[in-house]
Design an enzyme around this catalytic site. Structure first.
Site, PDB file in Angstrom:
ATOM      1  N   HIS A   6       0.794  -1.229   0.000  1.00 51.63           N
ATOM      2  CA  HIS A   6       0.000   0.000   0.000  1.00 51.63           C
ATOM      3  C   HIS A   6       0.818   1.267   0.000  1.00 51.63           C
ATOM      4  O   HIS A   6       0.252   2.354  -0.062  1.00 51.63           O
ATOM      5  CB  HIS A   6      -0.920   0.041   1.229  1.00 51.63           C
ATOM      6  CG  HIS A   6      -2.115  -0.828   1.100  1.00 51.63           C
ATOM      7  ND1 HIS A   6      -3.277  -0.406   0.504  1.00 51.63           N
ATOM      8  CD2 HIS A   6      -2.324  -2.115   1.456  1.00 51.63           C
ATOM      9  CE1 HIS A   6      -4.155  -1.381   0.530  1.00 51.63           C
ATOM     10  NE2 HIS A   6      -3.605  -2.442   1.095  1.00 51.63           N
TER      11      HIS A   6
ATOM     12  N   LYS B 213      -8.308  14.062   4.129  1.00 54.38           N
ATOM     13  CA  LYS B 213      -7.479  12.845   4.136  1.00 54.38           C
ATOM     14  C   LYS B 213      -6.558  12.938   5.348  1.00 54.38           C
ATOM     15  O   LYS B 213      -6.481  13.999   5.973  1.00 54.38           O
ATOM     16  CB  LYS B 213      -6.666  12.740   2.849  1.00 54.38           C
ATOM     17  CG  LYS B 213      -5.941  14.056   2.496  1.00 54.38           C
ATOM     18  CD  LYS B 213      -5.282  14.048   1.128  1.00 54.38           C
ATOM     19  CE  LYS B 213      -6.213  14.017  -0.034  1.00 54.38           C
ATOM     20  NZ  LYS B 213      -6.222  12.779  -0.766  1.00 54.38           N
ATOM     21  N   ARG B 214      -5.870  11.889   5.690  1.00 50.10           N
ATOM     22  CA  ARG B 214      -4.902  11.951   6.785  1.00 50.10           C
ATOM     23  C   ARG B 214      -3.938  13.110   6.550  1.00 50.10           C
ATOM     24  O   ARG B 214      -3.653  13.460   5.413  1.00 50.10           O
ATOM     25  CB  ARG B 214      -4.059  10.674   6.841  1.00 50.10           C
ATOM     26  CG  ARG B 214      -4.705   9.487   7.484  1.00 50.10           C
ATOM     27  CD  ARG B 214      -3.748   8.300   7.503  1.00 50.10           C
ATOM     28  NE  ARG B 214      -3.244   7.976   6.187  1.00 50.10           N
ATOM     29  CZ  ARG B 214      -1.949   7.960   5.854  1.00 50.10           C
ATOM     30  NH1 ARG B 214      -1.010   8.236   6.743  1.00 50.10           N
ATOM     31  NH2 ARG B 214      -1.580   7.640   4.636  1.00 50.10           N
TER      32      ARG B 214
ATOM     33  N   LYS C  19       1.104  14.384   1.269  1.00 54.11           N
ATOM     34  CA  LYS C  19      -0.210  14.730   0.716  1.00 54.11           C
ATOM     35  C   LYS C  19      -0.323  16.230   0.461  1.00 54.11           C
ATOM     36  O   LYS C  19      -1.258  16.692  -0.187  1.00 54.11           O
ATOM     37  CB  LYS C  19      -1.318  14.237   1.645  1.00 54.11           C
ATOM     38  CG  LYS C  19      -1.427  12.707   1.697  1.00 54.11           C
ATOM     39  CD  LYS C  19      -2.500  12.281   2.693  1.00 54.11           C
ATOM     40  CE  LYS C  19      -2.652  10.770   2.818  1.00 54.11           C
ATOM     41  NZ  LYS C  19      -3.505  10.176   1.771  1.00 54.11           N
TER      42      LYS C  19
ATOM     43  N   THR D 227      -8.300   6.685  -2.316  1.00 52.03           N
ATOM     44  CA  THR D 227      -9.664   6.238  -2.560  1.00 52.03           C
ATOM     45  C   THR D 227     -10.618   7.407  -2.359  1.00 52.03           C
ATOM     46  O   THR D 227     -11.729   7.403  -2.896  1.00 52.03           O
ATOM     47  CB  THR D 227     -10.076   5.094  -1.616  1.00 52.03           C
ATOM     48  OG1 THR D 227      -9.743   5.460  -0.271  1.00 52.03           O
ATOM     49  CG2 THR D 227      -9.385   3.801  -1.994  1.00 52.03           C
TER      50      THR D 227
ATOM     51  N   LYS E  60     -14.306   8.521  -4.291  1.00 47.28           N
ATOM     52  CA  LYS E  60     -15.592   8.884  -3.678  1.00 47.28           C
ATOM     53  C   LYS E  60     -16.072  10.221  -4.236  1.00 47.28           C
ATOM     54  O   LYS E  60     -17.255  10.390  -4.547  1.00 47.28           O
ATOM     55  CB  LYS E  60     -15.439   9.009  -2.160  1.00 47.28           C
ATOM     56  CG  LYS E  60     -14.939   7.759  -1.463  1.00 47.28           C
ATOM     57  CD  LYS E  60     -14.521   8.104  -0.023  1.00 47.28           C
ATOM     58  CE  LYS E  60     -13.658   7.018   0.561  1.00 47.28           C
ATOM     59  NZ  LYS E  60     -12.944   7.461   1.791  1.00 47.28           N
TER      60      LYS E  60
HETATM   61  C1  LIG Z   1     -11.674   7.461   2.075  1.00 47.54           C
HETATM   62  C2  LIG Z   1     -11.167   7.911   3.385  1.00 47.54           C
HETATM   63  C3  LIG Z   1      -9.800   8.108   3.563  1.00 47.54           C
HETATM   64  C4  LIG Z   1      -8.796   7.950   2.456  1.00 47.54           C
HETATM   65  O1  LIG Z   1      -8.679   9.174   1.783  1.00 47.54           O
HETATM   66  P1  LIG Z   1      -7.492   9.442   0.741  1.00 47.54           P
HETATM   67  O2  LIG Z   1      -7.841  10.763   0.169  1.00 47.54           O
HETATM   68  O3  LIG Z   1      -7.546   8.357  -0.272  1.00 47.54           O
HETATM   69  O4  LIG Z   1      -6.233   9.455   1.501  1.00 47.54           O
HETATM   70  C5  LIG Z   1      -9.365   8.532   4.814  1.00 47.54           C
HETATM   71  N1  LIG Z   1     -10.222   8.749   5.827  1.00 47.54           N
HETATM   72  C6  LIG Z   1     -11.549   8.581   5.681  1.00 47.54           C
HETATM   73  C7  LIG Z   1     -12.447   8.854   6.839  1.00 47.54           C
HETATM   74  C8  LIG Z   1     -12.071   8.145   4.464  1.00 47.54           C
HETATM   75  O5  LIG Z   1     -13.386   7.969   4.331  1.00 47.54           O
END
Ligand SMILES: *Cc1c(COP(=O)(O)O)cnc(C)c1O
Length: 759
Positions: free
Chosen positions: A294, A483-484, A489, A590, A594
């Site tokens: 990952h 995101k984190r 990032k 991911t 979304k």
């Molecule tokens: C989808 C999701 C992530 C992953 O987000 P990325 O932009 O792909 O890093 C992290 N936290 C939550 C709560 C999510 O729903």
């Protein structure tokens, strides 16, 4: 599920005088009484993951059971608003994308009828809860079980003992059914026994910067691995007794990253303990495992000290050493060069440690990355030696997300609009979403879409007002980066661009369509720089929102406690999805998928799945900017000089200076000066601006303005957004899980046939 019976019992359920928690537990328990797990077929796949970022189960489960609307109606008849359960639970047994992926895959396994069984840890506390105090992140424990856990069943009779040299730990499974065409099981193990034993199940990712912390992580990982392997063996032995000759053909074990990689030596240990010779046990182990990588972030590539392992898991350490030796022996015979041997070794004699990634690579029959670019990078760098000799082991499966939680549940308005266009079939067969393409020229449909977006924004803004106490006017273009928090990032790059936009507006150098920038992110508690970035963004937010002169055009918010439920509201409302990692660093992402499904355009770099999103939706429907991975690789080797890039445009100089000229206060912590130094002089372990913010920021800023200008023609912009939804079929986790089933696990056919046909 017997719907009629469930609904009849629900109608008979007295609601008067009961509070939300009580009703929530009673309704959930009622639903649970009417479902049973599907029979386990001979062949099945097992998903081992240290994280499951499940989110709220109540609405999602009722939706998957097909009774959400009826339940809402019955409750409304009793004067109960089904929305009252919103604050009750949000199972955050995960940290970010990796854990959310595991949850999406469980959902899709059930939905597509693939026998997929999840294994994880039932942490006593979920990911910490976040709040801001004076703009600083503060953490508190997430007591996710305080409202009860009606969606799990404790399986006392299936408990096991996990042995460490210095203690025994009781592993008690809690089964969470996952509903779909099949009812699969996510089995989470609680750690019980002595106080020290219970500690293993306390929290996800305890700090591992001390020896004690490292030991605890090893214990967690082994606890999960041993419990899962023991359970899979027991289920097999029920059918075959002690004849293990069918084990590999009937079981696939997927290692979701390296955390569960102790399952490899553990399976060998367990088979030997049952009387099999080492060679046979090794052969079986090398047929059962599959491994998903990952990340290529060095800090995430786990290596465990041999001395620590020997202390608490001497048998496992010995097996790993033996594996290392047999790997070297066979590889030498296969013609690996000395460099290749050392790069792929399980044991590193210089650091006296075991590489969990190399252990997984050696054992696995299939190794996959999570987006095309990432699968290419692991083939050429991280696992180059193994790829050179065993290319057939490597493949790509691009991540996916479930359209049921992330579109149907998250965005009811859009789901209804889509139903009106193409019917309801996309819930099970997401390829059908492409039929929306036929409506992209229809202005009436696009106008409806715009109304849905605006309604979703209103819903989000009122939620933000209640949570964060910040109010925003309607009719704003919404840019979101959630995101984190991590340097790669590049939330800091967004912060700089936002500040520049504010300065330019203030000085009348630019004009924009009224916009809101939304951030959401948690920082690892011990990650100083990430916490500095949070504070810095909060300072910028305060400056911008406090300026009446520019407020009509620009505002910003950093939402606290970003989690799955928050994400559901944000992806439904956003116009622009900011995905701006330094090219080559984000394995897939991911979140980007979304947003796409909900009709946000991607404004981002050519990284991770952004590349595939752009290829499918068309470049004209996204805003892609910045250096490609190759260019950054060259810059990295050739001595990248951020100062030279900054000098190209003095505005960036000014923005950067705000980290140290007193524009903002970091409360005397020195965090801002540290950020400044990380960008200008670097540190002993990295070059200045290691994620190339100043290489990309000029193009980033231009892309933000370009998207903003395009938004002025709302219908034309809506068409881009609509085209994204129509092109998102590939990013369903149903597609991803089917690919795993066919190409990696060899169970289930194209339509996810129940059962499966063996290896
Ligand atoms: C989808 C999701 C992530 C992953 O987000 P990325 O932009 O792909 O890093 C992290 N936290 C939550 C709560 C999510 O729903």
């Amino acid at each position: 599920m017997n719907k009629e019976k469930y609904l009849a019992e629900l109608s008979a359920l007295p609601a008067e005088g009961k509070d939300a928690v009580c009703l929530y537990n009673e309704i959930s328990a009622l639903a649970m009484r009417h479902i049973a797990p599907s029979p386990r077929p001979r062949c099945s796949a097992h998903y081992l993951s240290i994280e499951y970022l499940i989110g709220r189960m109540f609405y999602n489960n009722l939706m998957e059971l097909g009774v959400l609307e009826e339940t809402a109606a019955v409750l409304a008849g009793k004067g109960v608003d089904i929305g009252m359960f919103e604050e009750i639970e949000d199972a955050a047994l995960g940290n970010g994308g990796l854990g959310r992926l595991a949850a999406c895959y469980m959902d899709s396994g059930a939905a597509t009828g693939i026998p997929l069984y999840g294994y994880g840890i039932r942490y006593r506390y979920g990911l910490f809860r976040q709040r801001f105090e004076d703009g600083f992140q503060k953490e508190s424990p997430d007591d996710w079980l305080r409202f009860g856990d009606p969606w799990s069943i404790r399986r006392e009779e299936e408990r096991q003992i996990v042995h460490f040299a210095d203690m025994d730990v009781v592993a008690v499974p809690y089964d969470m059914p996952v509903f779909g065409k099949r009812v699969n099981i996510l089995r989470l193990y609680a750690a019980e026994g002595s106080e020290a034993a219970q500690k293993i199940g306390d929290v996800l990712y305890p700090a591992d910067d001390t020896r004690e912390g490292k030991l605890l992580r090893i214990r967690q990982e082994y606890f999960l691995s041993a419990a899962a392997v023991g359970d899979i063996l027991r289920a097999y032995e029920k059918r075959h007794g002690r004849d293990y000759s069918h084990f590999a053909e009937e079981n696939a074990i997927q290692l979701n990253d390296t955390h569960p990689a102790f399952a490899v030596p553990e399976l060998i240990r367990a088979l030997k303990a049952r009387g099999l010779p080492h060679r046979t046990a090794l052969r079986i182990a090398r047929q059962v495992f599959r491994y998903t990588n990952h990340t290529i972030m060095p800090e995430a590539l786990e290596c465990w000290d041999a001395s620590l392992l020997r202390r608490i898991l001497p048998d496992i350490a010995a097996i790993l050493r033996a594996l290392n030796n047999s790997a070297a022996y066979f590889r030498r015979k296969e013609g690996y060069s000395p460099e290749e041997l050392s790069a792929s070794a399980l044991y590193d004699p210089a650091r006296h440690s075991f590489s969990m990634a190399n252990t997984a690579v050696y054992a696995a029959t299939k190794i996959n990355g999570v987006a095309e670019i990432h699968s290419g990078i692991i083939r050429s760098t991280l696992f180059g030696a193994e790829y050179a000799h065993h290319p057939e082991k490597f493949l790509n499966v691009t991540n996916g997300v479930t359209q049921r939680r992330w579109l149907e549940l998250a965005d009811g308005g859009l789901a209804a609009l889509i139903d009106g266009c193409i019917g309801r079939g996309w819930r099970e067969d997401f390829d059908r979403i492409a039929e929306l393409g036929a409506f992209s020229g229809d202005e009436k449909t696009l106008a409806c879409f715009v109304r849905v977006k605006e309604e979703n924004k209103r819903r989000l803004f009122s939620y933000i007002a209640s949570k964060e106490g910040a109010a925003f006017g309607e009719g704003r273009m919404l840019y979101a980066q959630v995101k984190r928090l991590h340097e790669y990032k590049r939330q800091l790059m967004t912060a700089f661009a936002l500040l520049r936009l504010y300065f330019d507006l203030k000085e009348g150098k630019t004009d924009i369509f009224p916009s809101l920038f939304l951030f959401g992110a948690k920082s690892a508690p011990s990650y100083r720089r990430a916490k500095g970035i949070i504070k810095y963004i909060n300072e910028i937010v305060r400056l911008i929102n406090g300026d009446k002169e520019t407020n009509g055009k620009l505002s910003a918010v950093f939402v606290s406690e970003y989690n799955v439920s928050y994400a559901e509201k944000i992806v439904a409302a956003a116009d622009v999805s900011l995905q701006v990692s330094a090219a080559g660093t984000e394995a897939s992402g991911t979140g980007n998928m979304k947003f796409m499904m909900n009709g946000a355009v991607t404004l981002g770099t050519a990284d991770g799945a952004n590349i595939e999103i752009t290829a499918r939706a068309g470049e004209e429907n996204e805003y892609i900017f910045g250096a490609r991975a190759k260019e950054l690789e060259t810059l990295r080797r050739g001595g990248y000089d951020p100062a030279a890039w900054i000098q190209k445009d003095p505005a960036w100089e000014r923005v950067l200076r705000t980290l140290k000229d007193g524009t903002f206060s970091d409360g005397g912590t020195g965090l801002f000066a540290e950020l400044y130094d990380s960008l200008t002089v670097g540190a002993s372990w990295h070059a200045p601006d290691q994620y190339f913010i100043f290489r990309d920021i000029g193009e980033y800023y231009a892309a933000i303005l370009r998207a903003n200008a395009d938004y002025g023609d709302r219908l034309a912009f809506a068409r881009k957004q609509w085209n994204n939804i129509a092109a998102s079929a590939y990013f369903s986790s149903d597609r991803a899980v089917r690919e795993y089933a066919e190409k990696i696990w060899s169970i289930g056919g194209k339509n996810g046939r129940e059962g499966g046909n063996g290896a």
